[in-house]
Enzyme design. Sequence first.
Site, PDB file in Angstrom:
ATOM      1  CB  THR A  55      -0.894   0.028   1.250  1.00  0.00           C
ATOM      2  OG1 THR A  55      -0.098  -0.359   2.372  1.00  0.00           O
ATOM      3  CG2 THR A  55      -2.063  -0.939   1.117  1.00  0.00           C
ATOM      4  CG  ASP A  56       5.177   1.284   0.966  1.00  0.00           C
ATOM      5  OD1 ASP A  56       4.899   0.630  -0.065  1.00  0.00           O
ATOM      6  OD2 ASP A  56       6.289   1.214   1.543  1.00  0.00           O
ATOM      7  N   GLY A 101      12.700 -10.061   4.773  1.00  0.00           N
ATOM      8  CA  GLY A 101      11.602  -9.097   4.682  1.00  0.00           C
ATOM      9  C   GLY A 101      11.440  -8.289   5.959  1.00  0.00           C
ATOM     10  CG  LEU A 102      12.094  -9.503   9.405  1.00  0.00           C
ATOM     11  CD1 LEU A 102      12.683 -10.310  10.570  1.00  0.00           C
ATOM     12  CD2 LEU A 102      10.625  -9.194   9.690  1.00  0.00           C
ATOM     13  CB  SER A 114      18.624  -6.217   6.720  1.00  0.00           C
ATOM     14  OG  SER A 114      18.470  -6.627   5.385  1.00  0.00           O
ATOM     15  CD  GLU A 135      16.497   0.027  -0.491  1.00  0.00           C
ATOM     16  OE1 GLU A 135      16.860  -1.034  -0.967  1.00  0.00           O
ATOM     17  OE2 GLU A 135      16.695   0.349   0.702  1.00  0.00           O
ATOM     18  CG  ASP A 182      10.557  -1.220   4.390  1.00  0.00           C
ATOM     19  OD1 ASP A 182       9.387  -1.417   4.768  1.00  0.00           O
ATOM     20  OD2 ASP A 182      11.071  -1.826   3.430  1.00  0.00           O
ATOM     21  CE1 TYR A 223       7.773  -3.730  -2.793  1.00  0.00           C
ATOM     22  CE2 TYR A 223       8.642  -2.147  -4.367  1.00  0.00           C
ATOM     23  CZ  TYR A 223       8.041  -2.416  -3.160  1.00  0.00           C
ATOM     24  OH  TYR A 223       7.690  -1.386  -2.330  1.00  0.00           O
TER      25      TYR A 223
HETATM   26  C1  GLA Z   1       9.029  -3.812   0.876  1.00  0.00           C
HETATM   27  C2  GLA Z   1       9.215  -2.343   0.522  1.00  0.00           C
HETATM   28  C3  GLA Z   1       8.200  -1.464   1.249  1.00  0.00           C
HETATM   29  C4  GLA Z   1       6.784  -1.995   1.061  1.00  0.00           C
HETATM   30  C5  GLA Z   1       6.725  -3.500   1.346  1.00  0.00           C
HETATM   31  C6  GLA Z   1       5.375  -4.095   1.032  1.00  0.00           C
HETATM   32  O1  GLA Z   1       9.327  -4.005   2.222  1.00  0.00           O
HETATM   33  O2  GLA Z   1      10.518  -1.926   0.851  1.00  0.00           O
HETATM   34  O3  GLA Z   1       8.311  -0.129   0.815  1.00  0.00           O
HETATM   35  O4  GLA Z   1       6.313  -1.704  -0.226  1.00  0.00           O
HETATM   36  O5  GLA Z   1       7.699  -4.219   0.611  1.00  0.00           O
HETATM   37  O6  GLA Z   1       4.413  -3.563   1.862  1.00  0.00           O
END
Ligand code: GLA
Length: 382
Positions: A36-37, A125-126, A128, A161, A173, A222
């Site tokens: 959603t971001d 997916g945390l 880093s 990024e 993030d 992505y």
């Molecule tokens: C990754 C991206 C975030 C976000 C998520 C999905 O973590 O870095 O910006 O889009 O995927 O919610």
Amino acid sequence: MTRLQTLISTFENTFNTAPEAVCHGPGRVNLIGDHTDYNDGFVLPAAINFGTDIAANPREDRTVRVIASDISKEMESFSLDNIEFNEQVMWVNYVAGTLQCLMAHYPDLKGADMVVSGNVPQGAGLSSSASFEIAILRTFAKLHGLPLDGVTAALIGQKAENEFVGCNCGIMDQLISAMGKEDNAMLLDCRSLSFEHAPVPANVSVVIINSNVKRGLVDSEYNTRREQCEAVAKHFDKPALRDVSLAELEADKANIDSVLFRRARHVITENDRTVAALDALKANDLKTMGELMVQSHMSLKDDFEVTTSEMDYLVEIIADVVGDKGGVRMTGGGFGGCVVALAPDELVDGIKATIEELYQAKTGLIADVYVCAAKDGAFFEA
Ligand code: GLA
């Protein structure tokens, strides 16, 4: 020796002096609101007790010297006057890219000597990488007395990024790594960048389960998802999917490619769920929160198609343990990585036992379980 003590002693042994600053940028877990971001929508993440730490001293010249002590003892060095993408040493691009974007605000920036160490599981997916970018920005702000606020730092990290590292990520993030708050989750409006903290209810654990599915094709998938979302916004002549309602989308279904329709339906419904989740958290209503989390997972599985069968299986078996006392869903970008559960403390052992009993037998993989605490972001001040 703890990891931090090792970090400091590596710094002392390398540079023959004590570090003036030791700074930290946390990783994050997203409770709800994924993909959603970058659609100008809503997310509800928390900063966690895993992150990147940097021991550092300022320099008077424009040289940056840095060791990633978890990777090798070899020192990388570059000048702020000559920043280039490094094809050989990938991690150093996070430092170089972040500093290049910081110099758009502070062109006369001076250099630093640094040692970096982190404990965010890589590729899980945390975040880093966001924790690394935010730790660098916190370090330079401290060393050189820059009046950098958390939102600006997050935008700088995201820009690095997007433009230097080459991942088209949204703002979630970096912003939660900068502005998270201890024991709280944070609803972030990714359009206005305003946010609101809400306490994780007492006696409730945030449990992160790493499926240990090696994430593949993450960046390309992505970026494709992002393009698909932008295409639907464009179809409606709106700046972002944030501005399209479910009714509008459904009314025009016949004119939209069926894959794009499902992608957009995920984003639009996920925004509503995320805003509703904040209310559920505030009301300590774990039943509603749990329902929203499971709906979110199903939407990411069926409409957005970013889960894997292993993540789906983890969600299924953990949901059986948690029942209506909490929730579980995939978290982050998907295509492997982690699921997150919110559950009363007394159910944590049962969650662990269930995973141990069933997950490896079904998938051949061993999952890692981290019972996490929500922590302050690097720029958060109480
Ligand atoms: C990754 C991206 C975030 C976000 C998520 C999905 O973590 O870095 O910006 O889009 O995927 O919610």
